[in-house]
Design a protein around this motif. Structure first.
Motif, PDB file in Angstrom:
ATOM      1  N   SER A  30       0.840  -1.199   0.000  1.00 52.77           N
ATOM      2  CA  SER A  30       0.000   0.000   0.000  1.00 52.77           C
ATOM      3  C   SER A  30       0.867   1.238   0.000  1.00 52.77           C
ATOM      4  O   SER A  30       1.852   1.337   0.722  1.00 52.77           O
ATOM      5  CB  SER A  30      -0.893  -0.006   1.244  1.00 52.77           C
ATOM      6  OG  SER A  30      -1.663   1.160   1.297  1.00 52.77           O
ATOM      7  N   GLU A  44      -0.927  -0.651  -8.117  1.00 54.39           N
ATOM      8  CA  GLU A  44      -0.690  -0.071  -6.795  1.00 54.39           C
ATOM      9  C   GLU A  44      -1.979  -0.008  -5.987  1.00 54.39           C
ATOM     10  O   GLU A  44      -3.075   0.099  -6.535  1.00 54.39           O
ATOM     11  CB  GLU A  44      -0.062   1.316  -6.900  1.00 54.39           C
ATOM     12  CG  GLU A  44       1.356   1.286  -7.442  1.00 54.39           C
ATOM     13  CD  GLU A  44       2.161   2.503  -6.998  1.00 54.39           C
ATOM     14  OE1 GLU A  44       1.678   3.243  -6.119  1.00 54.39           O
ATOM     15  OE2 GLU A  44       3.259   2.698  -7.530  1.00 54.39           O
ATOM     16  N   VAL A  45      -1.817  -0.062  -4.662  1.00 53.57           N
ATOM     17  CA  VAL A  45      -2.947  -0.027  -3.736  1.00 53.57           C
ATOM     18  C   VAL A  45      -3.017   1.359  -3.104  1.00 53.57           C
ATOM     19  O   VAL A  45      -2.005   1.894  -2.647  1.00 53.57           O
ATOM     20  CB  VAL A  45      -2.808  -1.103  -2.643  1.00 53.57           C
ATOM     21  CG1 VAL A  45      -3.952  -1.004  -1.634  1.00 53.57           C
ATOM     22  CG2 VAL A  45      -2.764  -2.488  -3.273  1.00 53.57           C
ATOM     23  N   TYR A  46      -4.227   1.921  -3.086  1.00 55.53           N
ATOM     24  CA  TYR A  46      -4.439   3.249  -2.498  1.00 55.53           C
ATOM     25  C   TYR A  46      -5.515   3.139  -1.427  1.00 55.53           C
ATOM     26  O   TYR A  46      -6.566   2.537  -1.646  1.00 55.53           O
ATOM     27  CB  TYR A  46      -4.876   4.243  -3.577  1.00 55.53           C
ATOM     28  CG  TYR A  46      -3.825   4.468  -4.634  1.00 55.53           C
ATOM     29  CD1 TYR A  46      -2.845   5.432  -4.485  1.00 55.53           C
ATOM     30  CD2 TYR A  46      -3.811   3.669  -5.786  1.00 55.53           C
ATOM     31  CE1 TYR A  46      -1.872   5.622  -5.450  1.00 55.53           C
ATOM     32  CE2 TYR A  46      -2.839   3.856  -6.760  1.00 55.53           C
ATOM     33  CZ  TYR A  46      -1.868   4.837  -6.580  1.00 55.53           C
ATOM     34  OH  TYR A  46      -0.905   5.017  -7.539  1.00 55.53           O
ATOM     35  N   SER A  47      -5.247   3.740  -0.278  1.00 55.69           N
ATOM     36  CA  SER A  47      -6.217   3.687   0.807  1.00 55.69           C
ATOM     37  C   SER A  47      -7.098   4.927   0.786  1.00 55.69           C
ATOM     38  O   SER A  47      -6.654   6.032   0.452  1.00 55.69           O
ATOM     39  CB  SER A  47      -5.507   3.589   2.161  1.00 55.69           C
ATOM     40  OG  SER A  47      -4.905   4.822   2.499  1.00 55.69           O
ATOM     41  N   VAL A  64      -9.091  -4.424  -1.975  1.00 56.57           N
ATOM     42  CA  VAL A  64      -8.102  -5.213  -1.239  1.00 56.57           C
ATOM     43  C   VAL A  64      -8.497  -5.124   0.232  1.00 56.57           C
ATOM     44  O   VAL A  64      -8.334  -4.070   0.850  1.00 56.57           O
ATOM     45  CB  VAL A  64      -6.671  -4.673  -1.431  1.00 56.57           C
ATOM     46  CG1 VAL A  64      -5.671  -5.525  -0.669  1.00 56.57           C
ATOM     47  CG2 VAL A  64      -6.320  -4.624  -2.916  1.00 56.57           C
ATOM     48  N   ARG A 120      -6.990  -2.920   3.283  1.00 63.96           N
ATOM     49  CA  ARG A 120      -5.887  -2.114   2.770  1.00 63.96           C
ATOM     50  C   ARG A 120      -6.348  -0.969   1.877  1.00 63.96           C
ATOM     51  O   ARG A 120      -5.809   0.120   1.937  1.00 63.96           O
ATOM     52  CB  ARG A 120      -4.902  -2.993   1.989  1.00 63.96           C
ATOM     53  CG  ARG A 120      -4.192  -4.035   2.847  1.00 63.96           C
ATOM     54  CD  ARG A 120      -3.241  -4.844   1.998  1.00 63.96           C
ATOM     55  NE  ARG A 120      -2.220  -3.985   1.397  1.00 63.96           N
ATOM     56  CZ  ARG A 120      -1.552  -4.299   0.297  1.00 63.96           C
ATOM     57  NH1 ARG A 120      -1.827  -5.413  -0.351  1.00 63.96           N
ATOM     58  NH2 ARG A 120      -0.626  -3.492  -0.180  1.00 63.96           N
ATOM     59  N   ARG A 172      -6.856  -1.551  -5.274  1.00 66.75           N
ATOM     60  CA  ARG A 172      -5.763  -1.710  -6.227  1.00 66.75           C
ATOM     61  C   ARG A 172      -6.243  -1.333  -7.623  1.00 66.75           C
ATOM     62  O   ARG A 172      -7.298  -1.774  -8.076  1.00 66.75           O
ATOM     63  CB  ARG A 172      -5.252  -3.146  -6.243  1.00 66.75           C
ATOM     64  CG  ARG A 172      -4.101  -3.363  -7.236  1.00 66.75           C
ATOM     65  CD  ARG A 172      -3.678  -4.819  -7.329  1.00 66.75           C
ATOM     66  NE  ARG A 172      -3.053  -5.293  -6.103  1.00 66.75           N
ATOM     67  CZ  ARG A 172      -3.599  -6.174  -5.272  1.00 66.75           C
ATOM     68  NH1 ARG A 172      -4.794  -6.669  -5.536  1.00 66.75           N
ATOM     69  NH2 ARG A 172      -2.969  -6.552  -4.184  1.00 66.75           N
TER      70      ARG A 172
END
Length: 241
Positions: A4, A66-69, A100, A103, A106
């Motif tokens: 993340s 990519e993972v974004y919160s 995700v 988290r 994505r």
């Protein structure tokens, strides 16, 4: 699995949208020359966040894989995580991101095969519709769409993929709207958005060539040139337009 990210997509703040009173919501690209947020006249914070995230997808500021919160992006926008999460859930329905658990979201990675499949589906839907419109819509109706075609040329000249994507969708949507089928327009727009994520890296010359096909298509439609329309639409989608 991609870790993340602790920061939102690249680039400083450019445009603001109104969140709570006196608290603007920041967009994701370059700075306003005066350093001030620019107001956007929309009633829904969620809608403004969704627009900004869609722009970030098209420009590549939200990077595939990519993972974004939601809380981190919410801080960037100057709002709570709730409207960001709601906007991201809409993007998940559109196939641009995936959830995700615990988290965030994505950004979906699409390969050449999937993009080619999207282009094929768009052609299967739009080619017969355009051919029918070429046979049935009077020439003077097409003249009213000329400004939209010309706007795609102006947007292409800027070299900005987000500006071009918006004008491109508006043009295609206006063409299909003449068929009088709202479901068709909605499905085509959804496919169009999906075909733009992740961004296909094309330069200004490529965008201008794509926009020129809009003008040529409009002329073929006005002339009732069925073979020309069929050929132009197929070639347009082959170029991911």
């Amino acid at each position: 699995m991609t870790p993340s990210t602790d920061k939102p997509p690249g680039g400083p703040v450019k445009q603001g949208v109104q969140g709570s009173p006196g608290r603007p919501v920041a967009a994701l690209d370059g700075p306003d020359p005066a350093g001030r947020p620019l107001p956007v006249q929309r009633s829904s914070v969620r809608g403004q966040i969704l627009d900004a995230l869609r722009t970030a997808l098209v420009t590549g500021d939200l990077r595939p894989g990519e993972v974004y919160s939601a809380p981190v992006l919410g801080e960037r926008f100057g709002v709570s995580a709730t409207p960001v999460r709601e906007a991201m859930q809409q993007l998940a329905l559109e196939g641009a991101v995936e959830v995700v658990p615990n988290r965030g979201f994505r950004v979906v990675e699409r390969g050449a095969r999937e993009l080619a499949e999207l282009a094929e589906v768009r052609a299967l839907i739009e080619v017969p519709v355009m051919v029918r419109l070429a046979r049935t819509v009077p020439a003077e109706r097409w003249a009213g769409l000329r400004p939209l075609a010309e706007e795609t040329v102006r947007a292409a000249a800027t070299g900005c993929p987000a500006a071009y994507a918006e004008s491109d969708r508006a043009f295609h949507g206006a063409l299909l709207a003449l068929a009088g089928n709202e479901q068709l327009v909605r499905i085509a727009e959804d496919l169009h958005r999906r075909a733009q994520w992740p961004p296909v890296r094309r330069g200004r010359a490529d965008l201008l060539a794509d926009a020129a096909e809009h003008v040529a298509l409009l002329e073929a439609l006005a002339a009732g040139d069925v073979d020309g329309v069929r050929s132009l639409v197929r070639r347009h989608f082959a170029g991911v337009g």
